[in-house]
Design an enzyme around this catalytic site. Structure first.
Site, mmCIF file in Angstrom:
data_model
loop_
_atom_site.group_PDB
_atom_site.id
_atom_site.type_symbol
_atom_site.label_atom_id
_atom_site.label_comp_id
_atom_site.label_asym_id
_atom_site.label_seq_id
_atom_site.Cartn_x
_atom_site.Cartn_y
_atom_site.Cartn_z
ATOM 1 N N ASP A 207 0.831 -1.204 0.000
ATOM 2 C CA ASP A 207 0.000 0.000 0.000
ATOM 3 C C ASP A 207 0.868 1.258 0.000
ATOM 4 O OD1 ASP A 207 -2.811 1.087 0.414
ATOM 5 O OD2 ASP A 207 -1.752 2.057 2.069
ATOM 6 N N GLU A 249 13.369 -15.712 -0.687
ATOM 7 C CA GLU A 249 13.517 -16.915 0.147
ATOM 8 C C GLU A 249 12.275 -17.796 0.057
ATOM 9 O OE1 GLU A 249 14.457 -16.216 4.299
ATOM 10 O OE2 GLU A 249 15.603 -14.427 3.706
HETATM 11 C C1 NOJ Z 1 -4.423 3.100 -0.916
HETATM 12 C C2 NOJ Z 1 -5.588 2.197 -0.666
HETATM 13 O O1 NOJ Z 1 -5.930 1.547 -1.867
HETATM 14 C C3 NOJ Z 1 -6.692 3.080 -0.141
HETATM 15 O O2 NOJ Z 1 -7.908 2.389 -0.060
HETATM 16 C C4 NOJ Z 1 -6.266 3.636 1.200
HETATM 17 O O3 NOJ Z 1 -7.236 4.552 1.654
HETATM 18 C C5 NOJ Z 1 -4.922 4.355 1.110
HETATM 19 N N1 NOJ Z 1 -3.950 3.633 0.330
HETATM 20 C C6 NOJ Z 1 -4.336 4.577 2.494
HETATM 21 O O4 NOJ Z 1 -3.915 3.359 3.032
#
Ligand code: NOJ
Length: 529
Positions: A207, A249
């Protein structure tokens, strides 16, 4: 285009996979409480196997107060009780694998929940403060935030705590940013990766992958001045090289959420000792226009080629307007900044285009991401304002409808309450009128449904092989390309019907040809040359 060809060996599965994104909360409700859960997913694994997908990407399923749909993680090693238990997740991973489906988990390294033990200890004045970005404020009494950074959800990126200091959050205040200059933060995440790889996951989605590292001086952002204080900083590559060594790994793979306009900077994340893949947001946000799509495809392939990474093709996800809705609007591009309530939409037109786009993206070289419900042609729902949960809506002062409209619980069975989502009481987000007409059971019996198209396309897709893409000459507004195996994909985005290139067999079409055997507007076909 001269991108390298890669055989579809089992350990290179991710180079050409179809990956289904599961938003657990809205997938299927196994215990009937209104929220989707792991029991619901386990019960529907045969559906996913029949759809033919190679892997599932689960949006965060960890313990979370759900202030941002689970992207506010309180414990990366525990499943949220609303979804199930760790033991169930382990069973799910194993059961999916038995059906030939791999699992990708979503790791959120940029921030944690304000309920994470580290942040609670930090608020209590513990040494854990150093794991976040706490600073005194500006102004005579520290009443102004330490700098002018804005949260990606709107409003300031700083919140003040009881003792007067401020902490940084690039997203909601309930999502404090971690300090990646601290070795404990790195150690912890390396351990989290191992934790999930040990449990049999095949991959990790990262993310906000380009946001982790901040300039330690936390300077104000000046337009045009490089490097940016927190986007795409060079130090990130060190972090991902260390992660890659861990993934190697276990034979695990990464897909990065990397939103960067600069193709060369983007490709750096995909060097052979960093991430395996990253989401293609250029394609996802591209309008339904032949020239723009072709340019996006060409640029994508060109930027991936030098680093030898496969492209990914994405039409939508849990953050953006659903495809059939976006393509049914005047502006068919996606942009967070232009989202508004009540945008006029022609769903029949959008659906027709989404069908063609499905055949286009599934024919391209690389892997394809399919967001749950996309295979059902679900539209974006207008959520009644009093039911909206997404922080993007609230932090925009109510102007932005937020992202709940693409997160509505799935319809499985037309005749059942709540379209068979499984809830006894109203699901966590309301399903709009007519939702049951999209139900899986109805579409499964309908040869003309979106679901049937996706099932067929995923089944036939290997005929394209893994060779490079070659464009064929076409009139304006028509895209046609072939791959090494002599199978063609033709898409007509022009206003008039198009003649088809010479072929021996029509393998699949998104709509029937016209009476003269020509390809109508907003239609795609797969042909054998
Ligand atoms: C991207 C994610 O796809 C989204 O849903 C989220 O709100 C933000 N990152 C923050 O984690």
């Amino acid at each position: 285009m001269g991108q390298p060809s890669h055989a579809r060996t089992p350990d290179q599965w991710w180079r050409s996979a179809v990956i289904h994104q599961v938003y657990v909360r809205s997938f299927a409700d196994g215990d009937g409480d209104g929220t989707g859960d792991l029991a619901g997913v386990r019960a529907r694994l045969p559906y996913l196997a029949e759809l033919g997908v190679d892997a599932l990407w689960f949006t965060p399923w960890y313990l979370s107060p759900l202030k941002d749909g689970g992207y506010d993680v309180a414990d990366y090693r525990a499943i949220d009780p609303a979804f199930g238990t760790l033991a169930e997740a382990e069973k799910l991973i194993a059961e999916a694998r038995e059906l030939g489906i791999r699992t990708i988990v979503d790791v959120v390294p940029n921030h944690v929940s304000d309920q994470h033990v580290w942040f609670r200890q930090a608020l209590a004045g513990g040494p854990e403060r150093a794991l976040f970005h706490f600073r005194p404020g500006r102004g005579a009494r520290g009443e102004l935030p330490p700098n002018g950074w804005r949260s990606q959800f709107g409003g300031p990126a700083w919140t003040r705590v009881a003792d007067g200091d401020w902490y940084l959050h690039l997203f909601a205040p309930e999502q404090p940013d971690l300090n990646w200059a601290h070795p404990a933060v790195r150690r912890e995440h390396e351990d989290i990766l191992r934790f999930w790889f040990e449990r049999g996951v095949a991959g990790v989605r990262i993310d906000s992958a380009a946001l982790l590292v901040k300039d330690p001086r936390l300077p104000d952002f000046t337009e045009g001045r490089d490097p940016h204080p927190y986007v795409d900083r060079d130090e990130l590559h060190d972090i991902y090289r260390a992660w890659r060594a861990i993934a190697d790994e276990y034979g695990g793979v990464f897909v990065g959420e990397v939103w960067l306009p600069d193709a060369e900077r983007f490709a750096r994340y995909l060097r052979p000792d960093e991430l395996h893949t990253a989401f293609n947001f250029s394609f996802m946000t591209c309008p339904w226009e032949a020239t723009r799509l072709r340019t996006s495809i060409d640029e994508t392939l060109a930027e991936h080629a030098p680093v030898g990474a496969p492209a990914t093709w994405v039409l939508c996800n849990h953050d953006v307007t659903r495809t059939v809705t976006r393509y049914g609007r005047d502006d068919t591009a996606f942009d967070f900044a232009t989202k508004a309530f009540g945008t006029p939409t022609d769903l029949a037109l959008g659906t027709r285009r989404a069908r063609a786009a499905a055949l286009l993206s599934l024919a391209l070289p690389g892997s394809v991401y399919l967001y749950q419900g996309e295979e059902l042609g679900l539209p974006e729902a207008e959520i009644p304002v009093e039911r909206i949960q997404d922080p993007m809506h609230f932090r925009s002062g109510g102007a932005d409808p937020g992202r709940d409209g693409c997160r509505v619980p799935l319809p499985w069975a037309a005749e059942e309450p709540y379209a068979g989502f499984g809830s006894r009481a109203e699901p966590w987000l309301p399903q709009p009128a007519g939702w049951s007409s999209y139900a899986v059971d109805r579409q499964a019996r309908d040869p003309g449904s979106m679901l049937t198209l996706y099932r067929e396309a995923i089944r036939i897709r290997p005929v394209f092989g893994d060779g490079p893409l070659t464009w064929l000459p076409t009139p304006d507004g028509v895209l046609a390309f072939t791959r090494a195996e002599g199978v063609l994909c033709v898409v007509n985005l022009a206003d008039t019907p198009a003649d088809l290139p010479a072929h021996t067999e029509l393998l699949l079409g998104s709509a029937p040809l016209d009476a003269d055997g020509r390809l109508p507007k907003d239609t795609a076909v797969w042909l054998r040359a």
